[in-house]
Write a protein that holds these residues in place. Structure first.
Motif, mmCIF file in Angstrom:
data_model
loop_
_atom_site.group_PDB
_atom_site.id
_atom_site.type_symbol
_atom_site.label_atom_id
_atom_site.label_comp_id
_atom_site.label_asym_id
_atom_site.label_seq_id
_atom_site.Cartn_x
_atom_site.Cartn_y
_atom_site.Cartn_z
ATOM 1 N N ASP A 26 2.013 12.827 -7.208
ATOM 2 C CA ASP A 26 2.883 12.651 -6.043
ATOM 3 C C ASP A 26 3.125 13.972 -5.306
ATOM 4 O OD1 ASP A 26 4.377 13.752 -8.088
ATOM 5 O OD2 ASP A 26 6.225 12.710 -7.529
ATOM 6 N N TYR A 27 2.341 15.003 -5.602
ATOM 7 C CA TYR A 27 2.512 16.303 -4.950
ATOM 8 C C TYR A 27 1.706 16.402 -3.657
ATOM 9 C CZ TYR A 27 4.726 18.321 -9.153
ATOM 10 O OH TYR A 27 5.557 18.612 -10.202
ATOM 11 N N LEU A 28 0.917 15.376 -3.353
ATOM 12 C CA LEU A 28 -0.005 15.424 -2.218
ATOM 13 C C LEU A 28 0.667 14.943 -0.936
ATOM 14 C CD1 LEU A 28 -2.940 15.860 -1.251
ATOM 15 C CD2 LEU A 28 -3.428 13.512 -1.963
ATOM 16 N N GLY A 29 0.446 15.681 0.151
ATOM 17 C CA GLY A 29 0.995 15.289 1.446
ATOM 18 C C GLY A 29 0.089 15.725 2.577
ATOM 19 N N LEU A 30 0.385 15.250 3.772
ATOM 20 C CA LEU A 30 -0.405 15.565 4.966
ATOM 21 C C LEU A 30 0.395 16.437 5.928
ATOM 22 C CD1 LEU A 30 -1.822 12.013 5.767
ATOM 23 C CD2 LEU A 30 -3.069 13.892 4.674
ATOM 24 N N VAL A 31 -0.314 17.309 6.624
ATOM 25 C CA VAL A 31 0.227 17.998 7.794
ATOM 26 C C VAL A 31 -0.647 17.587 8.968
ATOM 27 C CG1 VAL A 31 0.684 20.207 8.905
ATOM 28 C CG2 VAL A 31 1.084 19.942 6.445
ATOM 29 N N LEU A 32 -0.064 16.924 9.940
ATOM 30 C CA LEU A 32 -0.823 16.377 11.064
ATOM 31 C C LEU A 32 -0.642 17.269 12.290
ATOM 32 C CD1 LEU A 32 0.102 12.618 10.564
ATOM 33 C CD2 LEU A 32 -1.990 13.798 9.832
ATOM 34 N N ARG A 33 -1.768 17.755 12.795
ATOM 35 C CA ARG A 33 -1.742 18.643 13.943
ATOM 36 C C ARG A 33 -2.319 17.908 15.148
ATOM 37 N NH1 ARG A 33 -2.881 24.999 13.650
ATOM 38 N NH2 ARG A 33 -2.083 25.537 15.710
ATOM 39 N N LYS A 34 -1.477 17.626 16.110
ATOM 40 C CA LYS A 34 -1.867 16.807 17.255
ATOM 41 C C LYS A 34 -2.971 17.456 18.082
ATOM 42 C CE LYS A 34 2.585 14.457 17.920
ATOM 43 N NZ LYS A 34 3.706 14.222 18.862
ATOM 44 N N THR A 35 -3.727 16.607 18.739
ATOM 45 C CA THR A 35 -4.729 17.058 19.702
ATOM 46 C C THR A 35 -4.302 16.593 21.092
ATOM 47 O OG1 THR A 35 -6.044 15.051 19.417
ATOM 48 C CG2 THR A 35 -6.541 16.889 17.962
ATOM 49 N N VAL A 36 -5.115 16.923 22.079
ATOM 50 C CA VAL A 36 -4.736 16.591 23.457
ATOM 51 C C VAL A 36 -4.663 15.084 23.665
ATOM 52 C CG1 VAL A 36 -5.389 16.829 25.887
ATOM 53 C CG2 VAL A 36 -5.750 18.729 24.319
ATOM 54 N N VAL A 37 -5.640 14.344 23.126
ATOM 55 C CA VAL A 37 -5.678 12.892 23.309
ATOM 56 C C VAL A 37 -6.072 12.219 21.992
ATOM 57 C CG1 VAL A 37 -6.243 13.001 25.769
ATOM 58 C CG2 VAL A 37 -8.087 12.986 24.076
ATOM 59 N N GLY A 38 -5.838 10.920 21.922
ATOM 60 C CA GLY A 38 -6.351 10.116 20.822
ATOM 61 C C GLY A 38 -5.557 10.157 19.551
ATOM 62 N N ASN A 39 -4.300 10.572 19.598
ATOM 63 C CA ASN A 39 -3.503 10.705 18.390
ATOM 64 C C ASN A 39 -2.990 9.348 17.898
ATOM 65 O OD1 ASN A 39 -3.183 13.786 18.161
ATOM 66 N ND2 ASN A 39 -2.607 13.391 20.285
ATOM 67 N N TYR A 40 -3.203 9.077 16.608
ATOM 68 C CA TYR A 40 -2.695 7.854 15.994
ATOM 69 C C TYR A 40 -1.259 8.079 15.513
ATOM 70 C CZ TYR A 40 -7.062 5.239 16.008
ATOM 71 O OH TYR A 40 -8.171 4.540 16.396
ATOM 72 N N GLY A 41 -0.521 6.994 15.364
ATOM 73 C CA GLY A 41 0.852 7.076 14.885
ATOM 74 C C GLY A 41 0.924 7.482 13.426
ATOM 75 N N VAL A 42 1.983 8.215 13.086
ATOM 76 C CA VAL A 42 2.145 8.713 11.725
ATOM 77 C C VAL A 42 2.247 7.568 10.730
ATOM 78 C CG1 VAL A 42 3.664 10.003 10.175
ATOM 79 C CG2 VAL A 42 3.205 10.865 12.482
ATOM 80 N N GLY A 43 2.992 6.535 11.084
ATOM 81 C CA GLY A 43 3.168 5.404 10.177
ATOM 82 C C GLY A 43 1.861 4.738 9.816
ATOM 83 N N ASP A 44 1.002 4.548 10.789
ATOM 84 C CA ASP A 44 -0.307 3.928 10.522
ATOM 85 C C ASP A 44 -1.164 4.801 9.612
ATOM 86 O OD1 ASP A 44 0.269 1.727 12.069
ATOM 87 O OD2 ASP A 44 -0.661 2.532 13.882
ATOM 88 N N ILE A 45 -1.106 6.120 9.843
ATOM 89 C CA ILE A 45 -1.900 7.034 9.021
ATOM 90 C C ILE A 45 -1.404 7.021 7.581
ATOM 91 C CG2 ILE A 45 -2.488 9.468 8.666
ATOM 92 C CD1 ILE A 45 -2.385 9.778 11.728
ATOM 93 N N GLU A 46 -0.102 7.094 7.398
ATOM 94 C CA GLU A 46 0.462 7.079 6.051
ATOM 95 C C GLU A 46 0.113 5.787 5.323
ATOM 96 O OE1 GLU A 46 4.496 9.773 6.257
ATOM 97 O OE2 GLU A 46 4.594 7.716 7.031
ATOM 98 N N LYS A 47 0.171 4.683 6.040
ATOM 99 C CA LYS A 47 -0.121 3.386 5.420
ATOM 100 C C LYS A 47 -1.580 3.295 4.998
ATOM 101 C CE LYS A 47 -0.025 -1.588 6.378
ATOM 102 N NZ LYS A 47 0.314 -2.632 7.403
ATOM 103 N N ASN A 48 -2.484 3.718 5.868
ATOM 104 C CA ASN A 48 -3.906 3.563 5.577
ATOM 105 C C ASN A 48 -4.417 4.578 4.556
ATOM 106 O OD1 ASN A 48 -5.306 1.427 7.436
ATOM 107 N ND2 ASN A 48 -3.795 2.429 8.741
ATOM 108 N N LEU A 49 -3.832 5.766 4.545
ATOM 109 C CA LEU A 49 -4.274 6.796 3.607
ATOM 110 C C LEU A 49 -3.410 6.843 2.349
ATOM 111 C CD1 LEU A 49 -5.121 9.733 6.051
ATOM 112 C CD2 LEU A 49 -6.686 8.095 4.991
ATOM 113 N N LYS A 50 -2.323 6.071 2.352
ATOM 114 C CA LYS A 50 -1.415 6.024 1.196
ATOM 115 C C LYS A 50 -0.948 7.429 0.798
ATOM 116 C CE LYS A 50 -3.427 1.759 -0.691
ATOM 117 N NZ LYS A 50 -4.303 1.506 0.477
#
Length: 276
Positions: free
Chosen positions: A186-210
């Motif tokens: 449970d020590y694993l986490g993400l740092v999401l760095r936005k780009t100019v376009v095409g950014n997905y929502g955090v909730g969707d990313i967390e759900k799909n990548l668990k």
């Protein structure tokens, strides 16, 4: 004591910039370790504008290990102030840099260095200093795995766009398996760095990548250039999206590690997590 292992698994999403910025806003004394084996230090010629040479850092430390073993004193002898102008650094800031091995071919061959360094870094709680490890790109068969296993948080940085998200699936599963071996799943986490376009929502990313997103960093190339290139700080620096994201990341990571420490107790004295 907190030890954070920061890496990417694909592409080049600015791990060093994030690690440096995180160290600068960290609420306690900290050692930033440039453990990227694919390149020499980018902090000294970038953020520090070449104010130091390569006479101190991981390479002299590796030589020390070969001749006399690794000691706490030997490591501290290789640290330099982490500051844009190290010659005018405030000693009270408690910010230090252990710079990268200047020869990338030599760095990849120094397999034994990382296990010894992991044990030593895990002992820094006695000195009241935290550790942030800039690992650059990490692969599951990496010799630096002992650093990942000793860390109190493993943060994988990526952009929240479909190519990056798709590329994360298998590597995250492998990293989680490596952490599970030492009870750190449970020590694993993400740092999401936005780009100019095409950014997905955090909730969707967390759900799909668990995997939880511990931090979100905005698209802010002007502020990023302060850390990556030593550019002058703009007037808006303290109000910038990137700095705000780094402060929030530091607070979230620190709180998460402290809460986990209270639940689990102190770090094991034998440092089992630092073994491959």
């Amino acid at each position: 004591m907190a030890a954070i292992f920061l890496c990417s698994v694909t592409g080049s999403p600015g791990v060093t910039t994030t690690a440096l910025g995180l160290a600068e806003v960290w609420p306690r004394p900290v050692i930033l370790v440039e453990a990227d084996t694919t390149k020499p230090s980018s902090i000294i010629p970038g953020y520090m504008q070449g104010a130091l040479d390569n006479s101190r850092g991981l390479l002299p430390l590796a030589v020390q290990i070969q001749h006399a073993g690794l000691t706490n004193e030997a490591m501290w002898d290789q640290l330099v102030p982490l500051a844009a102008d190290p010659n005018r650094a405030d000693p009270a800031s408690g910010k230090y840099l252990l710079s990268a091995i200047s020869n990338s071919a030599a760095a990849r061959n120094m397999v034994g260095l990382w296990s010894d360094l992991a044990v030593l870094l895990s002992q820094q709680s006695d000195s009241g200093v935290d550790v942030i490890i800039d690992a650059g790109r990490y692969t599951p068969e990496d010799a630096r795995t002992p650093l990942l296993q000793m860390a109190d948080a493993v943060l994988v940085q990526a952009c929240p766009v479909l190519p990056d998200i798709a590329a994360l699936v298998d590597p995250l599963a492998s990293i989680r398996a490596i952490l599970t071996r030492v009870g750190h799943e449970d020590y694993l986490g993400l740092v999401l760095r936005k780009t100019v376009v095409g950014n997905y929502g955090v909730g969707d990313i967390e759900k799909n990548l668990k995997t939880p997103a511990v931090g979100k960093l905005g698209w802010d190339p002007t502020t990023a250039a302060v850390f990556s290139q030593g550019a002058p700080k703009p007037r808006s620096f303290k109000r910038s999206d990137l700095l705000s994201g780094l402060v929030a990341l530091a607070a979230a990571g620190d709180t998460q590690i402290r809460d986990r420490g209270q639940r689990l107790g102190s770090r094991p004295s034998q440092h089992e997590e630092a073994r491959p």
